[in-house]
Design a protein around this motif. Sequence first.
Motif, PDB file in Angstrom:
ATOM      1  N   HIS A  37       0.862  -1.183   0.000  1.00 58.86           N
ATOM      2  CA  HIS A  37       0.000   0.000   0.000  1.00 58.86           C
ATOM      3  C   HIS A  37       0.899   1.234   0.000  1.00 58.86           C
ATOM      4  O   HIS A  37       2.064   1.160   0.411  1.00 58.86           O
ATOM      5  N   TRP A  40       3.676   2.010   2.750  1.00 62.00           N
ATOM      6  CA  TRP A  40       4.065   0.769   3.417  1.00 62.00           C
ATOM      7  C   TRP A  40       5.379   0.264   2.834  1.00 62.00           C
ATOM      8  O   TRP A  40       5.682   0.461   1.656  1.00 62.00           O
ATOM      9  N   ASP A 100       8.743   2.709   6.412  1.00 59.79           N
ATOM     10  CA  ASP A 100       7.293   2.534   6.389  1.00 59.79           C
ATOM     11  C   ASP A 100       6.666   3.633   7.252  1.00 59.79           C
ATOM     12  O   ASP A 100       7.061   3.820   8.398  1.00 59.79           O
ATOM     13  N   ARG A 102       3.198   4.071   7.769  1.00 58.91           N
ATOM     14  CA  ARG A 102       1.775   3.848   8.061  1.00 58.91           C
ATOM     15  C   ARG A 102       1.389   4.279   9.475  1.00 58.91           C
ATOM     16  O   ARG A 102       0.223   4.585   9.748  1.00 58.91           O
ATOM     17  N   SER A 103       2.366   4.266  10.401  1.00 57.39           N
ATOM     18  CA  SER A 103       2.046   4.546  11.801  1.00 57.39           C
ATOM     19  C   SER A 103       2.249   6.018  12.168  1.00 57.39           C
ATOM     20  O   SER A 103       2.500   6.341  13.325  1.00 57.39           O
ATOM     21  N   TRP A 135       0.314   0.531  15.941  1.00 54.71           N
ATOM     22  CA  TRP A 135      -0.486   0.329  14.726  1.00 54.71           C
ATOM     23  C   TRP A 135      -0.971  -1.122  14.644  1.00 54.71           C
ATOM     24  O   TRP A 135      -2.144  -1.370  14.325  1.00 54.71           O
TER      25      TRP A 135
END
Length: 481
Positions: A37, A40, A100, A102-103, A135
């Motif tokens: 994604h 990510w 990454d 995402r968090s 996360w």
Amino acid sequence: MYLGIDLGTSGVKALLIANDQTVIASATAPMTVSRPHPGWSEQAPADWIAATETALDALRRDHAAGLSAVRGIGLSGQMHGATLLDGADEPLRPCILWNDTRSHAQAARLDADPRFRALSGNIVFPGFTAPKLVWVRENEPDIFARVAKVLLPKDYLRLWLSGEHACDMSDAAGTSWLDVGKRAWSGELLDATGMTAAQMPRLVEGTDASGTLRPELAARWGMTGPVIVAGGAGDNAASAIGTGTIAAGEAFVSLGTSGVLFAANERYLPNPESAVHTFCHALPGRWHQMGVILSAAAALDWWAGIARVAPAELMAELGDSLEAPSAVSFLPYLSGERTPHNDADIRGAFIGLSHDHDRALLTRAVLDGVAFALKDCQEALKVAGTQLKAVTAVGGGSRGRLWLKAIATALDLPVVVPAQGETGAALGAARLGLIAATGADPETVCLPPETQATIEPVADLRGAYDEAYGRYRALYCALKA
């Protein structure tokens, strides 16, 4: 003989050195990154083992005698990755890597808790380990409930090599769970993320023996006698060991996938507001500061992919002469940015394009954009109390002399180019293996390399670079407005 294993993002490198640190041989094995994604970045821990096996098999094939004499192994590796294991030490999911983002929301919440900056000495960046676990707790609760141990990437290799759950101080400092001043896990910070000390590996110094190589693996690669596995280091601290950057005032600039401006310190000097990282060094009783950008050589690789030529071909088009920056600016925020912005959402851009701009001009803009991002790191280090006098160049991108000229001119600092030979994280890891196995004095082992050349700033272009850097800074502000 001593072996250094460096687990990078794009591959594993194994380096064999003799007792006098002469490089005997090296081997590499590539890896890929999965991006399921946007934002990510993941890898399967099994791929790290497979790549390490490939590299060591190549060493045994070509240098069996040297490998048989190995007495110590040091590890270095990409930092911050969340490798989640169950009670049987099996990975529960792919590792969430350092780049990454995402968090970012979880990181912001943790960073708003004043205990994190006070105890860890750092902003809680989205790439760090702790917000990744939050996360997972919020998005993959079934996996979170089964987490028995959290390991950093190189420490998963350690588990495979020795059966030990252990982590060195430099790598642990990038988790947001370490009390960096005390060099100990913080119960408060662990509790704030729903974690416990039992889920953490035991802590060792980079020069400590963390275990011994499993007999079955020693037999596979023809190693005789007990082989010590050293504590090792995160990739940047290991590079500092490889370049001899261990005393206060010494520094290096790294042009790898990410970019780093690293300065050694003899005491703990946190300044999280500057977005400078303050971590433990790989040697006991020492720390370091660094500014980190998420895309350095990765930015050139990205542009080469767009242009459909090799990065070396793009560089060859430019020749050897540094020119004043053009009206085109490149912001290298392809994965967000750390120092000084702590911005997971910002993205890269070419700005100022016109019909008469060609591929070579855009390549120059990429090189200058990375140089200006490193200038941002230099300014942040100044705020954090560290002034640099010169930097040593390391990393794959440092082979481009024109790029080093741009960096020297942007930073207004001499850039020292080491003589041909190993200076990077794999050498630093091997040196730590030597120290752990023999008890040698780090001061006599961690010496700087011979200098091939010193690249001075181009005096006639300093004004043009300062002006272009001012535009670069203004463009970031405009993008965020």
